[in-house]
Design a protein around this motif. Structure first.
Motif, mmCIF file in Angstrom:
data_model
loop_
_atom_site.group_PDB
_atom_site.id
_atom_site.type_symbol
_atom_site.label_atom_id
_atom_site.label_comp_id
_atom_site.label_asym_id
_atom_site.label_seq_id
_atom_site.Cartn_x
_atom_site.Cartn_y
_atom_site.Cartn_z
ATOM 1 N N ALA A 425 0.854 -1.195 0.000
ATOM 2 C CA ALA A 425 0.000 0.000 0.000
ATOM 3 C C ALA A 425 0.884 1.236 0.000
ATOM 4 C CB ALA A 425 -0.924 0.003 1.220
ATOM 5 N N SER A 426 0.464 2.264 -0.757
ATOM 6 C CA SER A 426 1.282 3.483 -0.832
ATOM 7 C C SER A 426 0.403 4.689 -1.124
ATOM 8 C CB SER A 426 2.348 3.356 -1.920
ATOM 9 O OG SER A 426 1.764 3.413 -3.207
ATOM 10 N N THR A 427 0.887 5.840 -0.686
ATOM 11 C CA THR A 427 0.328 7.131 -1.078
ATOM 12 C C THR A 427 1.471 7.972 -1.620
ATOM 13 O OG1 THR A 427 0.660 8.031 1.149
ATOM 14 C CG2 THR A 427 -1.490 7.046 0.663
ATOM 15 N N SER A 428 1.221 8.721 -2.699
ATOM 16 C CA SER A 428 2.305 9.489 -3.324
ATOM 17 C C SER A 428 1.773 10.801 -3.883
ATOM 18 C CB SER A 428 2.970 8.673 -4.442
ATOM 19 O OG SER A 428 2.049 8.386 -5.471
ATOM 20 N N GLU A 429 2.703 11.754 -4.020
ATOM 21 C CA GLU A 429 2.406 13.069 -4.588
ATOM 22 C C GLU A 429 3.556 13.485 -5.489
ATOM 23 O OE1 GLU A 429 2.153 15.375 -1.081
ATOM 24 O OE2 GLU A 429 0.035 14.945 -0.713
ATOM 25 N N THR A 430 3.213 14.182 -6.574
ATOM 26 C CA THR A 430 4.222 14.704 -7.492
ATOM 27 C C THR A 430 4.039 16.212 -7.600
ATOM 28 O OG1 THR A 430 4.185 12.640 -8.761
ATOM 29 C CG2 THR A 430 5.200 14.553 -9.812
ATOM 30 N N TYR A 431 5.161 16.945 -7.407
ATOM 31 C CA TYR A 431 5.152 18.404 -7.480
ATOM 32 C C TYR A 431 6.042 18.843 -8.638
ATOM 33 C CZ TYR A 431 3.099 18.281 -2.814
ATOM 34 O OH TYR A 431 2.284 18.046 -1.737
ATOM 35 N N GLY A 432 5.520 19.781 -9.443
ATOM 36 C CA GLY A 432 6.282 20.286 -10.573
ATOM 37 C C GLY A 432 7.027 21.555 -10.230
ATOM 38 N N VAL A 433 7.286 22.385 -11.269
ATOM 39 C CA VAL A 433 8.005 23.639 -11.084
ATOM 40 C C VAL A 433 7.226 24.539 -10.122
ATOM 41 C CG1 VAL A 433 8.968 25.640 -12.277
ATOM 42 C CG2 VAL A 433 8.944 23.406 -13.406
ATOM 43 N N ASN A 434 7.974 25.233 -9.244
ATOM 44 C CA ASN A 434 7.404 26.129 -8.241
ATOM 45 C C ASN A 434 6.513 25.371 -7.254
ATOM 46 O OD1 ASN A 434 8.670 28.378 -9.447
ATOM 47 N ND2 ASN A 434 6.943 28.598 -10.898
ATOM 48 N N ALA A 435 6.839 24.106 -7.047
ATOM 49 C CA ALA A 435 6.153 23.269 -6.056
ATOM 50 C C ALA A 435 4.659 23.156 -6.318
ATOM 51 C CB ALA A 435 6.412 23.800 -4.650
ATOM 52 N N GLN A 436 4.268 23.200 -7.611
ATOM 53 C CA GLN A 436 2.859 23.038 -7.953
ATOM 54 C C GLN A 436 2.504 21.552 -7.966
ATOM 55 O OE1 GLN A 436 2.181 25.024 -11.678
ATOM 56 N NE2 GLN A 436 2.117 27.064 -10.746
ATOM 57 N N LEU A 437 1.386 21.223 -7.294
ATOM 58 C CA LEU A 437 0.942 19.841 -7.218
ATOM 59 C C LEU A 437 0.467 19.377 -8.590
ATOM 60 C CD1 LEU A 437 0.353 17.400 -5.371
ATOM 61 C CD2 LEU A 437 -1.946 18.350 -5.024
ATOM 62 N N GLN A 438 1.053 18.257 -9.070
ATOM 63 C CA GLN A 438 0.682 17.735 -10.385
ATOM 64 C C GLN A 438 -0.254 16.540 -10.287
ATOM 65 O OE1 GLN A 438 4.241 16.913 -12.638
ATOM 66 N NE2 GLN A 438 4.372 19.031 -13.355
ATOM 67 N N ASN A 439 0.017 15.621 -9.329
ATOM 68 C CA ASN A 439 -0.877 14.486 -9.191
ATOM 69 C C ASN A 439 -0.721 13.866 -7.815
ATOM 70 O OD1 ASN A 439 1.260 12.371 -9.275
ATOM 71 N ND2 ASN A 439 1.510 13.124 -11.382
ATOM 72 N N THR A 440 -1.738 13.113 -7.415
ATOM 73 C CA THR A 440 -1.693 12.326 -6.181
ATOM 74 C C THR A 440 -2.173 10.916 -6.513
ATOM 75 O OG1 THR A 440 -3.942 12.902 -5.521
ATOM 76 C CG2 THR A 440 -2.158 14.343 -4.751
ATOM 77 N N SER A 441 -1.728 9.962 -5.710
ATOM 78 C CA SER A 441 -2.118 8.579 -5.970
ATOM 79 C C SER A 441 -2.184 7.807 -4.663
ATOM 80 C CB SER A 441 -1.122 7.900 -6.921
ATOM 81 O OG SER A 441 -1.451 6.537 -7.124
ATOM 82 N N THR A 442 -3.217 7.006 -4.526
ATOM 83 C CA THR A 442 -3.338 6.039 -3.438
ATOM 84 C C THR A 442 -3.481 4.665 -4.079
ATOM 85 O OG1 THR A 442 -4.419 7.650 -1.997
ATOM 86 C CG2 THR A 442 -4.662 5.332 -1.416
ATOM 87 N N ARG A 443 -2.585 3.763 -3.727
ATOM 88 C CA ARG A 443 -2.538 2.492 -4.455
ATOM 89 C C ARG A 443 -2.323 1.337 -3.485
ATOM 90 N NH1 ARG A 443 2.131 0.101 -7.331
ATOM 91 N NH2 ARG A 443 3.268 1.956 -6.635
ATOM 92 N N SER A 444 -2.960 0.211 -3.759
ATOM 93 C CA SER A 444 -2.732 -1.006 -2.984
ATOM 94 C C SER A 444 -2.774 -2.200 -3.933
ATOM 95 C CB SER A 444 -3.773 -1.164 -1.871
ATOM 96 O OG SER A 444 -5.056 -1.347 -2.419
ATOM 97 N N THR A 445 -1.916 -3.177 -3.664
ATOM 98 C CA THR A 445 -1.893 -4.409 -4.461
ATOM 99 C C THR A 445 -1.829 -5.601 -3.526
ATOM 100 O OG1 THR A 445 0.534 -4.411 -4.639
ATOM 101 C CG2 THR A 445 -0.694 -3.259 -6.369
ATOM 102 N N ARG A 446 -2.403 -6.712 -4.000
ATOM 103 C CA ARG A 446 -2.361 -7.971 -3.275
ATOM 104 C C ARG A 446 -1.934 -9.056 -4.248
ATOM 105 N NH1 ARG A 446 -5.946 -8.114 1.285
ATOM 106 N NH2 ARG A 446 -6.361 -10.309 0.852
#
Length: 709
Positions: A425-446
């Motif tokens: 299980a994971s949660t992640s965030e990606t920030y672009g230029v000037n710390a602008q939020l580009q995407n978020t993701s919550t993911r789990s695998t079994r």
């Protein structure tokens, strides 16, 4: 002022104390007063005969021992077939270079019967290319293991993760009375056998099995330790039992039971802990799993190594102890039986069974900056947690039969079964230029899976009447079956453009069937002047079938996703003729060769209805040069080439969305990577000062490297 004088006084005393070192020199000669090289010279404490230092006399019979502290000693000189010499030495009060003079040795001509002579222990004996340690001369604590014993011996070093080095080189194999012990991982023997069961420790460079069979030195060596048992330990049973517990619910236990006889070995091992100690190395895992069995003869084909990956996801590999501590929190339970027996004068059996369970939990916090051209840098942050459990069973047996002095057969088989369970299980965030939020993701695998594997090989060897002329043939098969079931759940939001949301809920299954057949033929011919020619040919076919459907699950429905589903069959065919020329001399040996590898890959990918039909041809040269300046100084120079074939997964145009933010797709036009590898290895062991020098240089050049873009 008084304090300054006091400090100067103590500094002077310290300097004087640190300088109380002596240099001892001498010469060993025979009865005709000629220099005697390779004699063992030992410096022993007069009080208890414990070993202080040792070395081997040089080509002119001389020896030198440096950094000797002041004390009362014996200098003992031994040489096979000559009467040992022992001389008392009392060092003067003032440090100096002490000339011990000549030690003249005479031939041992008379052997008395019924006379027992007791004297000081001979801790170390040098016999040509073997250094033999007498265990009685090295004191260890009660219930010590072989690992504790090796730490006491000069010239042997044991690192914190259990890796053993002798004369600067890593020990690759530890044997017991000349037999393999639970495969080839040295730690199985050093950490489980008691020190008080050992009589002698022998360190030597073991030649390859092919070199021993053919009598042709191919320059391949393995630093090996053989543990010679005490005679009384070969007549009964012995072992150890250890258990302990601590705070935070930590526990550890270990069991070792052994019964060794002249023609039989039986050992039972067990261990368990939750303190991140696995106890087995990367190499031993491959021995347990059978993954190291290359039935095409491995590198028997002349000229360079072959790197083959036929693909097919495993049910999940066990976490491996590659040095140091494990990541996360690991609970490990393992146990096994090792049984070796001489069934007759011509037939020997080697067998073992091992069970291993690993339960690992890893929590990770990641922050990564990705630097791109034009200042388009972005930052990725992730928190994840993974829990995995692996149960593996492995059985191996090998029967070797000597038909006569010229012919032999060896049949070896490995059977493995593994079951795995993984949760991520994971949660992640990606920030672009000037710390602008580009995407978020919550993911789990079994994922849950099982895998089974059977590997078997039959080796025939024939030695002709003419020395150096040999023939060997190796045929084998491998059958494996893998099944797994998994789910993917992911919630993703994208902000770089119009805000968008993505929800994924999928199930997948995978069935993988693989069968491989192989044969290797090798013929060596002496050319005279200690030169030999080897001609070899290897062929291997690998047939693989994979069925991996992926379904979208949602709103009470279940529909097949054709773009993500993967069903294919493939057929790899490898052919490789090769030539090797070997030149052996007293100081060096040289081997040069080349192989010509032809690889054919045919595959069908559904439901994309894609056909893959590729053929690769490569010339693979190699060269190996070994030079021995002395028994303790060696130079090795190697050059080889290899081919890294693209796997069927890397070639097929099927989308893999296991990580929705990093989607991958195969490339049908990939070419194999061609790799040049060169290395230079120099080792030196100064027996006078017990100093080891190890220098290693390597360079790798890869053309058409396979990577992710």
């Amino acid at each position: 002022m008084n304090m300054l004088c006091l400090c100067l006084f103590f500094l002077g005393v310290s300097a004087a104390a640190s300088a109380q070192k002596y240099v001892l020199r001498g010469m060993v000669i025979d009865s005709a007063a000629r220099p005697l090289p390779s004699a063992t010279v030992m410096l022993l404490q007069r009080s208890d005969s414990s070993l202080v230092a040792f070395q081997v006399s040089g080509a002119q019979g001389g020896f030198e021992m440096k950094n000797v502290a002041r004390g009362n000693y014996f200098v003992k000189v031994t040489y096979t077939g000559l009467v040992p010499l022992s001389r008392a030495v009392r060092l003067p009060e003032q440090p100096s270079e002490v000339d011990l003079g000549r030690f003249q040795m005479v031939t041992l001509t008379t052997q008395l019967e019924g006379v027992v002579v007791r004297g000081e222990i001979n801790p170390v004996t040098v016999k040509r290319d073997t250094i033999e340690y007498n265990v009685t001369a090295f004191k260890t604590k009660t219930n010590a293991t072989v690992e504790d014993l090796l730490k006491k011996m000069p010239g042997i070093d044991v690192e914190t993760d259990g890796t053993v080095k002798a004369q600067g080189e890593q020990v690759r194999r530890v044997m017991v009375d000349g037999r393999e012990f639970f495969g080839r991982d040295p730690k199985i023997a050093t950490r489980n056998l008691p020190a008080d069961a050992i009589n002698k420790v022998q360190v030597f460079d073991k030649k390859s099995d092919q070199a021993v069979f053919s009598g042709i030195d191919d320059g391949q060596r393995e630093k090996t330790i053989n543990l010679e048992l005490k005679e009384e330990k070969r007549k009964g049973a012995f072992g150890t039992l250890m258990a302990g517990a601590g705070t935070d619910s930590r526990w550890q236990g270990r069991l070792s039971l052994n019964r060794f006889r002249k023609n039989e070995q039986l050992s039972v091992l067990g261990m368990g802990n939750n303190i991140n100690e696995q106890g087995f190395s990367f190499e031993d895992y491959f021995n347990f799993s059978g993954a190291s069995s290359q039935l095409a003869g491995g590198r028997a084909g002349g000229g360079g190594a072959v790197n083959i990956n036929v693909g097919g996801d495993a049910a999940g590999g066990i976490p491996l102890n590659t040095g140091g501590r494990q990541n996360g929190i690991v609970t490990n339970v393992a146990g096994g039986v090792n049984f070796n027996k001489d069934l007759s004068k011509k037939t020997t059996l080697t067998s073992s069974y091992f069970y291993n369970q690993l339960d690992q939990t890893v929590s990770t916090a990641l922050s990564r900056i990705n630097y791109l051209p034009g200042g388009l840098d972005y930052t990725f942050r992730q928190n994840s947690r993974q829990q995995s459990t692996n149960d593996s069973h492995r059985a191996h047996w090998a029967l070797e039969h000597k038909i006569d002095s010229a012919n032999s057969l060896k049949w070896s088989t490995s059977v493995t079964y593994a079951a795995s369970r993984s949760r991520f299980a994971s949660t992640s965030e990606t920030y672009g230029v000037n710390a602008q939020l580009q995407n978020t993701s919550t993911r789990s695998t079994r994922s849950d899976g099982t895998s089974g594997n059977v590997t078997s090989a039959l080796l025939y060897r024939h030695r002709f009447a003419k020395k150096g002329r040999t023939f060997s043939a190796n045929v084998g098969l491998t059958l494996s079956q893998t099944e797994s079931r998994g789910t993917l759940s992911s919630e993703n939001e994208f902000f770089s453009g119009p805000t968008a949301e993505q929800s994924i809920l999928q199930e997948n299954t995978q069935d993988n069937t693989n069968q491989s057949y192989s044969a290797t033929l090798s013929y060596t011919e002496p050319l005279g002047g200690r030169k030999y020619l080897e001609v070899n040919y290897a062929i291997r076919t690998n047939q693989n079938e994979v069925d991996r459907p992926v379904w979208d699950v949602g709103n009470g429905g279940r529909s097949l996703v054709d773009s993500l589903s993967n069903r294919f069959d493939s057929d790899y065919l490898y052919q490789r003729p090769g030539l090797n020329l070997r030149i052996n001399r007293a100081k060096y040996n040289l081997a040069i060769g080349a192989g010509y590898q032809i690889t054919s890959l045919q595959g069908n990918v559904e439901p994309q209805n894609a056909r893959i039909d590729r053929t690769f041809q490569n010339l693979l040269p190699s060269a190996r040069f070994n030079y021995d300046f002395s028994s303790t100084r060696h130079l090795r120079v190697d050059y080889e080439t290899s081919v890294q074939e693209p796997t069927i997964q890397q070639l097929q145009p099927v989308i893999n969305n296991t990580d929705p933010l990093n989607i991958s797709l195969g490339n049908p036009v990939l070419k194999p990577a061609y790799v040049h590898t060169g290395s230079l290895n120099y080792t030196s062991f100064d027996q006078a000062r017990l100093v080891s020098l190890f220098a290693f240089f390597s360079a790798v050049y890869m053309k058409d490297a396979i990577t992710n873009a």
